[in-house]
Design a protein around this motif. Structure first.
Motif, PDB file in Angstrom:
ATOM      1  N   ILE A  50       0.841  -1.204   0.000  1.00 28.73           N
ATOM      2  CA  ILE A  50       0.000   0.000   0.000  1.00 28.73           C
ATOM      3  C   ILE A  50       0.873   1.250   0.000  1.00 28.73           C
ATOM      4  N   LEU A  51       1.905   1.251   0.828  1.00 29.42           N
ATOM      5  CA  LEU A  51       2.766   2.419   0.949  1.00 29.42           C
ATOM      6  C   LEU A  51       3.705   2.597  -0.242  1.00 29.42           C
ATOM      7  N   LYS A  52       4.133   1.505  -0.839  1.00 33.55           N
ATOM      8  CA  LYS A  52       5.049   1.586  -1.981  1.00 33.55           C
ATOM      9  C   LYS A  52       4.343   2.009  -3.263  1.00 33.55           C
ATOM     10  N   ASN A  53       3.067   1.694  -3.370  1.00 31.83           N
ATOM     11  CA  ASN A  53       2.345   1.985  -4.597  1.00 31.83           C
ATOM     12  C   ASN A  53       1.028   2.693  -4.276  1.00 31.83           C
ATOM     13  N   PRO A  54       1.085   3.986  -3.920  1.00 27.67           N
ATOM     14  CA  PRO A  54      -0.128   4.708  -3.514  1.00 27.67           C
ATOM     15  C   PRO A  54      -1.160   4.894  -4.627  1.00 27.67           C
ATOM     16  N   LYS A  55      -0.778   4.635  -5.865  1.00 29.87           N
ATOM     17  CA  LYS A  55      -1.738   4.730  -6.967  1.00 29.87           C
ATOM     18  C   LYS A  55      -2.205   3.350  -7.427  1.00 29.87           C
ATOM     19  N   GLY A  56      -1.803   2.339  -6.695  1.00 27.62           N
ATOM     20  CA  GLY A  56      -2.142   0.973  -7.056  1.00 27.62           C
ATOM     21  C   GLY A  56      -3.530   0.555  -6.594  1.00 27.62           C
ATOM     22  N   GLU A  57      -3.946  -0.584  -7.087  1.00 25.49           N
ATOM     23  CA  GLU A  57      -5.274  -1.122  -6.796  1.00 25.49           C
ATOM     24  C   GLU A  57      -5.454  -1.460  -5.316  1.00 25.49           C
ATOM     25  N   LEU A  58      -4.440  -2.015  -4.688  1.00 31.22           N
ATOM     26  CA  LEU A  58      -4.537  -2.394  -3.283  1.00 31.22           C
ATOM     27  C   LEU A  58      -4.705  -1.159  -2.399  1.00 31.22           C
ATOM     28  N   CYS A  59      -3.958  -0.117  -2.699  1.00 30.31           N
ATOM     29  CA  CYS A  59      -4.077   1.128  -1.938  1.00 30.31           C
ATOM     30  C   CYS A  59      -5.462   1.741  -2.149  1.00 30.31           C
ATOM     31  N   ALA A  60      -5.928   1.731  -3.372  1.00 29.15           N
ATOM     32  CA  ALA A  60      -7.254   2.284  -3.663  1.00 29.15           C
ATOM     33  C   ALA A  60      -8.331   1.542  -2.881  1.00 29.15           C
ATOM     34  N   GLU A  61      -8.221   0.234  -2.807  1.00 31.78           N
ATOM     35  CA  GLU A  61      -9.198  -0.559  -2.057  1.00 31.78           C
ATOM     36  C   GLU A  61      -9.105  -0.263  -0.563  1.00 31.78           C
ATOM     37  N   PHE A  62      -7.894  -0.114  -0.055  1.00 34.12           N
ATOM     38  CA  PHE A  62      -7.682   0.221   1.347  1.00 34.12           C
ATOM     39  C   PHE A  62      -8.365   1.553   1.685  1.00 34.12           C
ATOM     40  N   VAL A  63      -8.102   2.569   0.896  1.00 34.31           N
ATOM     41  CA  VAL A  63      -8.688   3.892   1.133  1.00 34.31           C
ATOM     42  C   VAL A  63     -10.206   3.838   0.996  1.00 34.31           C
ATOM     43  N   ASN A  64     -10.701   3.083   0.032  1.00 31.23           N
ATOM     44  CA  ASN A  64     -12.144   2.944  -0.174  1.00 31.23           C
ATOM     45  C   ASN A  64     -12.819   2.333   1.058  1.00 31.23           C
ATOM     46  N   VAL A  65     -12.239   1.299   1.602  1.00 28.11           N
ATOM     47  CA  VAL A  65     -12.805   0.651   2.787  1.00 28.11           C
ATOM     48  C   VAL A  65     -12.773   1.605   3.978  1.00 28.11           C
ATOM     49  N   VAL A  66     -11.664   2.298   4.168  1.00 26.30           N
ATOM     50  CA  VAL A  66     -11.564   3.261   5.274  1.00 26.30           C
ATOM     51  C   VAL A  66     -12.648   4.330   5.137  1.00 26.30           C
ATOM     52  N   ARG A  67     -12.828   4.856   3.938  1.00 24.53           N
ATOM     53  CA  ARG A  67     -13.854   5.875   3.710  1.00 24.53           C
ATOM     54  C   ARG A  67     -15.256   5.355   4.029  1.00 24.53           C
ATOM     55  N   LYS A  68     -15.525   4.118   3.609  1.00 28.46           N
ATOM     56  CA  LYS A  68     -16.855   3.535   3.871  1.00 28.46           C
ATOM     57  C   LYS A  68     -17.117   3.386   5.359  1.00 28.46           C
ATOM     58  N   VAL A  69     -16.100   3.000   6.111  1.00 27.04           N
ATOM     59  CA  VAL A  69     -16.266   2.860   7.560  1.00 27.04           C
ATOM     60  C   VAL A  69     -16.541   4.215   8.186  1.00 27.04           C
ATOM     61  N   ILE A  70     -15.792   5.214   7.774  1.00 27.77           N
ATOM     62  CA  ILE A  70     -15.989   6.564   8.318  1.00 27.77           C
ATOM     63  C   ILE A  70     -17.374   7.078   7.954  1.00 27.77           C
ATOM     64  N   LYS A  71     -17.778   6.891   6.720  1.00 28.06           N
ATOM     65  CA  LYS A  71     -19.086   7.361   6.254  1.00 28.06           C
ATOM     66  C   LYS A  71     -20.225   6.640   6.955  1.00 28.06           C
ATOM     67  N   ALA A  72     -20.027   5.383   7.304  1.00 28.56           N
ATOM     68  CA  ALA A  72     -21.067   4.606   7.984  1.00 28.56           C
ATOM     69  C   ALA A  72     -21.451   5.218   9.332  1.00 28.56           C
ATOM     70  N   GLY A  73     -20.519   5.935   9.925  1.00 30.12           N
ATOM     71  CA  GLY A  73     -20.771   6.530  11.226  1.00 30.12           C
ATOM     72  C   GLY A  73     -21.405   7.908  11.154  1.00 30.12           C
ATOM     73  N   ASP A  74     -21.461   8.490   9.976  1.00 34.57           N
ATOM     74  CA  ASP A  74     -22.054   9.832   9.837  1.00 34.57           C
ATOM     75  C   ASP A  74     -23.564   9.810   9.930  1.00 34.57           C
TER      76      ASP A  74
END
Length: 74
Positions: A50-74
């Motif tokens: 994730i850290l080595k390839n911030p534009k990669g698919e794995l990083c994108a999925e990581f950020v997407n999941v984090v965003r969904k968790v944060i949004k779920a609490g709004d």
């Protein structure tokens, strides 16, 4: 299992992707990704990828999941 409140702890001060991966939520997401692959031992490697390839698919999925968790609490 962590609570929602624990997951959001310290997110207000996060400024970098590295800092995000080191939060309770970031660690939980990475550990879950490792579980899905079938080996919790892969968590450090997933974080590294994730850290080595911030534009990669794995990083994108990581950020997407984090965003969904944060949004779920709004």
């Amino acid at each position: 299992m962590i609570t929602y409140e624990q997951a959001l702890k310290n997110l207000n001060n996060v400024k970098t992707l590295k800092e995000l991966t080191e939060t309770v939520l970031g660690n939980a997401v990475i550990e879950r990704m490792a579980e899905i692959t079938g080996s919790k031992d892969l968590a450090p490697r997933i974080k590294e990828t994730i850290l080595k390839n911030p534009k990669g698919e794995l990083c994108a999925e990581f950020v997407n999941v984090v965003r969904k968790v944060i949004k779920a609490g709004d």
